[in-house]
Design an enzyme around this catalytic site. Sequence first.
Site, PDB file in Angstrom:
ATOM      1  N   HIS A 145     -62.014 -31.892  36.407  1.00  0.00           N
ATOM      2  CA  HIS A 145     -62.446 -33.309  35.850  1.00  0.00           C
ATOM      3  C   HIS A 145     -62.725 -32.933  34.140  1.00  0.00           C
ATOM      4  O   HIS A 145     -62.331 -33.751  33.636  1.00  0.00           O
ATOM      5  CB  HIS A 145     -63.500 -33.882  36.460  1.00  0.00           C
ATOM      6  CG  HIS A 145     -64.139 -34.955  35.921  1.00  0.00           C
ATOM      7  ND1 HIS A 145     -65.196 -35.160  35.023  1.00  0.00           N
ATOM      8  CD2 HIS A 145     -63.843 -36.325  35.867  1.00  0.00           C
ATOM      9  CE1 HIS A 145     -65.179 -36.169  34.594  1.00  0.00           C
ATOM     10  NE2 HIS A 145     -64.465 -37.177  35.220  1.00  0.00           N
ATOM     11  N   HIS A 176     -62.045 -40.175  45.649  1.00  0.00           N
ATOM     12  CA  HIS A 176     -62.446 -39.774  44.229  1.00  0.00           C
ATOM     13  C   HIS A 176     -62.504 -38.129  44.268  1.00  0.00           C
ATOM     14  O   HIS A 176     -63.526 -37.661  44.657  1.00  0.00           O
ATOM     15  CB  HIS A 176     -63.643 -40.585  43.687  1.00  0.00           C
ATOM     16  CG  HIS A 176     -63.857 -40.365  42.460  1.00  0.00           C
ATOM     17  ND1 HIS A 176     -65.124 -39.917  41.837  1.00  0.00           N
ATOM     18  CD2 HIS A 176     -63.315 -40.606  41.231  1.00  0.00           C
ATOM     19  CE1 HIS A 176     -64.879 -39.961  40.705  1.00  0.00           C
ATOM     20  NE2 HIS A 176     -63.999 -40.258  40.499  1.00  0.00           N
TER      21      HIS A 176
HETATM   22  O1  G3P Z   1     -59.841 -42.609  38.214  1.00  0.00           O
HETATM   23  C1  G3P Z   1     -61.197 -43.183  38.630  1.00  0.00           C
HETATM   24  C2  G3P Z   1     -62.199 -42.111  38.072  1.00  0.00           C
HETATM   25  O2  G3P Z   1     -61.883 -41.114  38.349  1.00  0.00           O
HETATM   26  C3  G3P Z   1     -62.369 -42.293  36.335  1.00  0.00           C
HETATM   27  O3  G3P Z   1     -63.553 -41.786  35.977  1.00  0.00           O
HETATM   28  O4  G3P Z   1     -64.714 -39.818  34.903  1.00  0.00           O
HETATM   29  O5  G3P Z   1     -64.418 -39.876  37.497  1.00  0.00           O
HETATM   30  O6  G3P Z   1     -62.297 -39.196  36.046  1.00  0.00           O
HETATM   31  P1  G3P Z   1     -63.592 -40.054  36.180  1.00  0.00           P
HETATM   32 MG    MG Z   2     -60.805 -39.169  37.552  1.00  0.00          MG
END
Ligand code: G3P
Ligand code: MG
Length: 244
Positions: A51, A9
Site C-alpha cells: 500500500h 480491502h
Molecule cells: O481502493 C480503495 C482504497 O483502497 C483506496 O484507499 O489508501 O486504502 O488504498 P487506500
Molecule cells: Mg487501495
Amino acid sequence: MSKTEVFAHRGASSYAPENTLEAFLLAIEQGADGIELDVQLSKDGVPVVIHDETVDRVTGQSGFVKDFTLQELKEMVVLRERFAKYRDARIPTLREVLDAVRPSGIAVNIELKTGINWYPEIEKKVAAIVEETGMKDRVIYSSFNHYSVQKLKSIVPDAETAYLFSDVILRVDDYAAKSGVDGLHPAVYHVKMAEFLSEYLASGLKTRVWTVNERADMKMLIDAGVTAVITNYPDIAIAVRDMM
Ligand code: G3P
Ligand code: MG
C-alpha cells in the site's frame, strides 16, 4: 437490483497482514466476491503489492519501495508482530497474487498507486501481467491518479476502470461517464455527507465504496444497492448482507 458484492480491502486485512497472499486467500475462504490490492513498482520494475510508497509501516524497515529490488523486498517480513499466526508473510508480486487467486474465480480490483510516484510504465507492466495470467475479464483498475486510469485505458481500451476519490468532486459522475470510465470508488465518509450516493447510483456507473468497516454503514450501503462494499472485514459484510 443485483446483489451488492463484498470486496476484501487489501485482502481480509483485519485478520491477516494486509496485501499478502495470506490475506487474499483468507478473503476467498471467507467467501468474498472480490479483493482490492495496491500496486507499486520495485527498483527493478516489478509490480509488487504493497500500500505505502515506503516499506516502513508494514515491515519495520525503512525506505521507498522504488529503491529496493524485488529480491530485497522479498527478504522483508510483513507485520510480523501484529499477526502472530502469519509470522512469515512477504510482499507478493502482482503476478503471484493473480496466480494464487485465479482458481477461485474471485474478482480483483487493482489500485494503481500512482499518486505520489508515477512509476514509469506501470500501467503497461500491470496490464501485461493481467493478460498473461488470464485475469483480464475479472480485473477492475482504479486509481486516485485519473491520468493513470486513462493511460491504462489507452493500453487496454476494453478494461473495466473506475475513478477513486476521497474528496467531493463536482459532477464526478458526468466527468467519469464522459471520460469513458465505468465506475466510481468514493470514500465511505463522503457518501454519508449529503445526497452524493443517490447521484452516483442514478448515474448508472458502478459504485464501490471504501473502506466500509462499520456494520451500520454496510447495511445502509447494501440497502441502497451499491455495486460493492470494499471492507477489511469481508466475513462481517457477508453476514450483514445475508441477514437482509
Ligand atoms: O481502493 C480503495 C482504497 O483502497 C483506496 O484507499 O489508501 O486504502 O488504498 P487506500
Ligand atoms: Mg487501495
